[in-house]
Scaffold this active site. Structure first.
Site, PDB file in Angstrom:
ATOM      1  N   PRO A 214       3.327  57.088 -85.985  1.00  0.00           N
ATOM      2  CA  PRO A 214       4.510  57.859 -86.346  1.00  0.00           C
ATOM      3  C   PRO A 214       5.789  57.181 -85.879  1.00  0.00           C
ATOM      4  O   PRO A 214       5.971  56.932 -84.697  1.00  0.00           O
ATOM      5  CB  PRO A 214       4.325  59.191 -85.591  1.00  0.00           C
ATOM      6  CG  PRO A 214       2.915  59.193 -85.117  1.00  0.00           C
ATOM      7  CD  PRO A 214       2.499  57.761 -85.000  1.00  0.00           C
ATOM      8  N   GLU A 215       6.627  56.853 -86.804  1.00  0.00           N
ATOM      9  CA  GLU A 215       7.977  56.420 -86.464  1.00  0.00           C
ATOM     10  C   GLU A 215       8.897  57.591 -86.780  1.00  0.00           C
ATOM     11  O   GLU A 215       8.440  58.672 -87.131  1.00  0.00           O
ATOM     12  CB  GLU A 215       8.348  55.160 -87.262  1.00  0.00           C
ATOM     13  CG  GLU A 215       7.405  54.006 -86.935  1.00  0.00           C
ATOM     14  CD  GLU A 215       8.083  52.650 -86.832  1.00  0.00           C
ATOM     15  OE1 GLU A 215       9.254  52.603 -86.412  1.00  0.00           O
ATOM     16  OE2 GLU A 215       7.450  51.661 -87.173  1.00  0.00           O
TER      17      GLU A 215
END
Length: 270
Positions: free
Chosen positions: A2-3
């Site tokens: 997850p960015e």
DNA sequence: CTTACCGCCTGTCGGC
DNA sequence: TGCCGACAGGCGGTAA
């Protein structure tokens, strides 16, 4: 992993199921995340209404009158809304059970994420020294130019420094630098303000595009309903070493820069 | 102050 | 085909 776009997509996905809802109880099956989930979290959170779900950098904050849950998805974390009878899998470490019966379920196979409790989250040690949000006013070329003054570190490391700007992870750093035509190992202090304006714009554009499309799908990420992210964006450089640049045909290169895998086009980026 | 490096984890991938 | 070791990766903590 997850960015920022994935975290924002998650926030939007869980928001209708969490905001305004009262936590009935909390089940912690595995407290050993990056830091141990504090025992008081379940006590403090139970009975409270979550009145707002906020994202700051890649952290999610569930605000209640008693305090706030502070959550990071690490490398492999995901949040899903599940029905009360949905059996928990191996890596489903925590459930927040709401009065209405649904659950907010935290899964994190690698356990690089965290779930903490804070009565004053804005002053929390994990949040207090963070730089500006890349999609908020204040993040622009002039700001980057000013912060990079006399810095000799590679511009890519500079861009990924959370004290400079938050939420620009390894993938998006390579992509933004490519789009802005800046070589990743150039010294941060030797990039002009004009080029920093382009870089700030590239960062904003790439993050916005990814959010609009629901986040990239890389490795374990799934949206809050379990569906994979819809952003099958073409990544222009990340993971494409040896393949031709989409713009000029030169072969994309890979090297370690700032301790991380870095990808760039030797022709487009100077 | 800066910068380099460590370690936390497990799924995936490459090599044999 | 199957096994196993190497590696990736965010990011705070610590050492230099």
């Amino acid at each position: 992993m997850p960015e920022l776009p994935e975290v924002e997509t998650t926030r939007r996905g869980i928001q209708p199921w969490v905001e305004g809802h009262r936590v009935e109880r909390v089940v912690v099956r595995e407290p050993r995340l990056r830091w141990r989930v504090p025992p008081r979290l379940a006590r403090e959170l139970s009975g409270e209404v979550v009145h707002r779900v906020e994202r700051r950098a890649k952290y999610l904050l569930l605000h209640t009158d008693a305090g706030s849950a502070l959550l990071h998805l690490g490398m492999s974390g995901s949040l899903r809304i599940v029905r009360d009878d949905q059996p928990a899998g191996t890596h489903d470490h925590v459930d927040l059970i709401f009065e209405q019966g649904h659950r907010l379920r935290l899964r994190d196979p690698r356990r690089f994420g965290c779930l903490l409790w804070s009565r004053a989250p804005t002053r929390h040690r994990l949040l207090r020294s963070l730089g500006p949000e890349p999609l908020e006013p204040g993040f622009d070329g002039a700001y980057l130019r000013q912060r990079s003054h006399k810095k000799t570190a590679p511009v890519k490391a500079f861009l990924m420094d959370a004290k400079v700007v938050v939420g620009v992870g390894n993938i998006y750093a390579s992509e933004a630098l490519h789009r802005a035509g800046i070589h990743p190992s150039r010294a941060a202090g030797r990039v002009s303000e004009r080029r920093y304006q382009g870089l700030a714009q590239s960062v904003r554009d790439i993050l916005s595009e990814a959010i609009a499309a629901g986040g990239t799908t890389l490795r374990d990420y799934v949206q809050s309903g379990g569906e994979p992210g819809g952003y099958s964006i073409q990544l222009d450089v990340y993971g494409r070493q040896g393949e031709p640049c989409h713009y000029c045909g030169a072969l994309i290169r890979r090297a370690v820069c700032g301790q991380r895998s870095t990808f760039w086009c030797p022709h487009c980026q100077r």
